[in-house]
Write a protein that holds these residues in place. Structure first.
Motif, PDB file in Angstrom:
ATOM      1  N   THR A 103       0.935  -1.069   0.049  1.00  0.00           N
ATOM      2  CA  THR A 103      -0.037   0.192  -0.004  1.00  0.00           C
ATOM      3  C   THR A 103       0.848   1.290  -0.075  1.00  0.00           C
ATOM      4  O   THR A 103       0.406   2.033  -0.783  1.00  0.00           O
ATOM      5  CB  THR A 103      -0.764   0.045   1.181  1.00  0.00           C
ATOM      6  OG1 THR A 103      -1.612  -0.992   1.137  1.00  0.00           O
ATOM      7  CG2 THR A 103      -1.985   1.160   1.291  1.00  0.00           C
ATOM      8  N   THR A 104       1.886   1.336   0.870  1.00  0.00           N
ATOM      9  CA  THR A 104       2.989   2.406   0.802  1.00  0.00           C
ATOM     10  C   THR A 104       3.679   2.535  -0.536  1.00  0.00           C
ATOM     11  O   THR A 104       3.619   3.645  -1.115  1.00  0.00           O
ATOM     12  CB  THR A 104       3.891   2.273   1.959  1.00  0.00           C
ATOM     13  OG1 THR A 104       3.137   2.238   3.098  1.00  0.00           O
ATOM     14  CG2 THR A 104       4.896   3.426   2.131  1.00  0.00           C
ATOM     15  N   GLY A 105       4.083   1.384  -1.030  1.00  0.00           N
ATOM     16  CA  GLY A 105       4.851   1.609  -2.257  1.00  0.00           C
ATOM     17  C   GLY A 105       3.915   1.755  -3.294  1.00  0.00           C
ATOM     18  O   GLY A 105       4.459   2.476  -4.576  1.00  0.00           O
ATOM     19  N   VAL A 106       2.810   1.387  -3.473  1.00  0.00           N
ATOM     20  CA  VAL A 106       1.877   1.728  -4.598  1.00  0.00           C
ATOM     21  C   VAL A 106       1.629   3.211  -5.039  1.00  0.00           C
ATOM     22  O   VAL A 106       1.074   3.675  -6.045  1.00  0.00           O
ATOM     23  CB  VAL A 106       0.526   0.657  -4.828  1.00  0.00           C
ATOM     24  CG1 VAL A 106      -0.456   1.212  -3.992  1.00  0.00           C
ATOM     25  CG2 VAL A 106       0.235   0.670  -6.211  1.00  0.00           C
ATOM     26  N   LYS A 107       1.541   3.603  -3.671  1.00  0.00           N
ATOM     27  CA  LYS A 107       0.955   5.344  -3.811  1.00  0.00           C
ATOM     28  C   LYS A 107       2.157   6.186  -4.413  1.00  0.00           C
ATOM     29  O   LYS A 107       1.888   7.156  -4.866  1.00  0.00           O
ATOM     30  CB  LYS A 107       0.909   5.914  -2.385  1.00  0.00           C
ATOM     31  CG  LYS A 107      -0.383   5.375  -1.943  1.00  0.00           C
ATOM     32  CD  LYS A 107      -0.972   5.771  -0.349  1.00  0.00           C
ATOM     33  CE  LYS A 107      -2.084   5.058  -0.061  1.00  0.00           C
ATOM     34  NZ  LYS A 107      -2.464   5.691   1.060  1.00  0.00           N
ATOM     35  N   GLY A 108       3.352   5.522  -4.269  1.00  0.00           N
ATOM     36  CA  GLY A 108       4.550   6.703  -4.776  1.00  0.00           C
ATOM     37  C   GLY A 108       5.156   6.025  -6.255  1.00  0.00           C
ATOM     38  O   GLY A 108       6.096   6.522  -6.761  1.00  0.00           O
ATOM     39  N   THR A 109       4.160   5.297  -6.888  1.00  0.00           N
ATOM     40  CA  THR A 109       4.470   5.098  -8.201  1.00  0.00           C
ATOM     41  C   THR A 109       3.322   5.193  -9.249  1.00  0.00           C
ATOM     42  O   THR A 109       2.441   5.078  -8.898  1.00  0.00           O
ATOM     43  CB  THR A 109       5.163   3.489  -8.241  1.00  0.00           C
ATOM     44  OG1 THR A 109       3.915   2.530  -7.762  1.00  0.00           O
ATOM     45  CG2 THR A 109       6.182   3.041  -7.597  1.00  0.00           C
ATOM     46  N   SER A 110       3.739   5.065 -10.356  1.00  0.00           N
ATOM     47  CA  SER A 110       2.792   4.969 -11.552  1.00  0.00           C
ATOM     48  C   SER A 110       2.058   3.824 -11.482  1.00  0.00           C
ATOM     49  O   SER A 110       2.754   2.660 -11.202  1.00  0.00           O
ATOM     50  CB  SER A 110       3.345   5.643 -12.881  1.00  0.00           C
ATOM     51  OG  SER A 110       4.353   4.347 -13.312  1.00  0.00           O
ATOM     52  N   PHE A 111       0.776   3.849 -12.382  1.00  0.00           N
ATOM     53  CA  PHE A 111       0.195   2.377 -12.665  1.00  0.00           C
ATOM     54  C   PHE A 111       1.071   1.690 -13.479  1.00  0.00           C
ATOM     55  O   PHE A 111       0.952   0.452 -13.179  1.00  0.00           O
ATOM     56  CB  PHE A 111      -1.059   2.831 -13.285  1.00  0.00           C
ATOM     57  CG  PHE A 111      -2.003   3.294 -12.311  1.00  0.00           C
ATOM     58  CD1 PHE A 111      -2.530   2.762 -11.323  1.00  0.00           C
ATOM     59  CD2 PHE A 111      -2.656   4.455 -12.618  1.00  0.00           C
ATOM     60  CE1 PHE A 111      -3.685   2.974 -10.497  1.00  0.00           C
ATOM     61  CE2 PHE A 111      -3.737   5.069 -11.821  1.00  0.00           C
ATOM     62  CZ  PHE A 111      -4.095   4.251 -10.787  1.00  0.00           C
ATOM     63  N   THR A 112       1.669   1.861 -14.301  1.00  0.00           N
ATOM     64  CA  THR A 112       2.572   1.188 -15.182  1.00  0.00           C
ATOM     65  C   THR A 112       3.738   0.661 -14.396  1.00  0.00           C
ATOM     66  O   THR A 112       3.840  -0.608 -14.507  1.00  0.00           O
ATOM     67  CB  THR A 112       3.357   2.076 -16.286  1.00  0.00           C
ATOM     68  OG1 THR A 112       2.488   2.918 -17.033  1.00  0.00           O
ATOM     69  CG2 THR A 112       4.141   1.401 -17.121  1.00  0.00           C
ATOM     70  N   VAL A 113       4.466   1.148 -13.529  1.00  0.00           N
ATOM     71  CA  VAL A 113       5.507   0.568 -12.747  1.00  0.00           C
ATOM     72  C   VAL A 113       5.159  -0.451 -11.687  1.00  0.00           C
ATOM     73  O   VAL A 113       5.348  -1.499 -11.581  1.00  0.00           O
ATOM     74  CB  VAL A 113       6.345   1.775 -11.848  1.00  0.00           C
ATOM     75  CG1 VAL A 113       7.031   1.066 -10.940  1.00  0.00           C
ATOM     76  CG2 VAL A 113       6.968   2.640 -13.095  1.00  0.00           C
ATOM     77  N   SER A 114       3.867  -0.085 -11.176  1.00  0.00           N
ATOM     78  CA  SER A 114       3.209  -0.977 -10.148  1.00  0.00           C
ATOM     79  C   SER A 114       2.465  -2.007 -10.763  1.00  0.00           C
ATOM     80  O   SER A 114       2.800  -3.348 -10.157  1.00  0.00           O
ATOM     81  CB  SER A 114       2.271   0.013  -9.346  1.00  0.00           C
ATOM     82  OG  SER A 114       1.205   0.309  -9.840  1.00  0.00           O
TER      83      SER A 114
END
Length: 175
Positions: A103-114
């Motif tokens: 949850t913490t990581g997905v907020k800091g990345t783009s949809f493509t990267v996640s």
């Protein structure tokens, strides 16, 4: 990048035709994780709060499953002994910590990267399965190869797009 999407779809279709049945479960998991990632990115909550809400929302279903399992003699009562009763609730912690990190990581990345990073988990599960004696079927191999070639093509296209944008920006700054 368009070719990579087509290749990934072809990999799924190949598995569909080789297995002879529609992969409902796999696609349900795929879409549910995608929806979960989108919701986590759009809703601004701390990771601990988000995981807490998800966990609490599952409590009624969990209680019903525990009652059903005990009623049909498939439950943990009578099977677990001693320290195993401590290990059972520890599974919650083992599940919650990666979910908070996700949850913490997905907020800091783009949809493509996640989205691309989500391919690492099933790939690691495949490798662990192979190391523990599972067999690699032809449909799984074809899907795996198509998927990773598609990811490589997508990343290559993304890299070229970023390089082109950087070069155009540098040219504009110089003029």
């Amino acid at each position: 990048q368009r070719i990579s999407i087509i290749l990934a779809a072809l990999g799924v279709l190949a598995a569909f035709f080789l297995y002879g049945q529609f992969p409902f479960l796999a696609l349900t998991i795929c879409f549910s994780w995608s929806f979960d990632s989108m919701m986590k990115k759009k809703i601004r909550l701390e990771s601990q709060v988000s995981v807490f809400i998800e966990s609490v929302s599952m409590v009624p279903f969990s209680i019903l499953f525990i009652i059903y399992s005990e009623y049909t003699n498939m439950g943990a009562y009578g099977i677990l002994h001693g320290w195993q009763w401590i290990l059972l609730p520890m599974t919650g912690i083992v599940t919650a910590v990666p979910m908070m990190l996700f949850t913490t990581g997905v907020k800091g990345t783009s949809f493509t990267v996640s989205g691309i990073c989500m391919y690492f988990s099933p790939s690691m599960a495949l490798i662990i399965g192979l190391c523990t004696g599972e067999t690699l079927t032809m449909p799984l191999l074809i899907t795996f190869i198509c998927t990773w070639i598609a990811i490589a093509l997508y990343l290559l296209g993304l890299f070229h797009t970023l390089r082109r944008l950087r070069n155009n920006t540098i040219k504009r700054i110089r003029t």
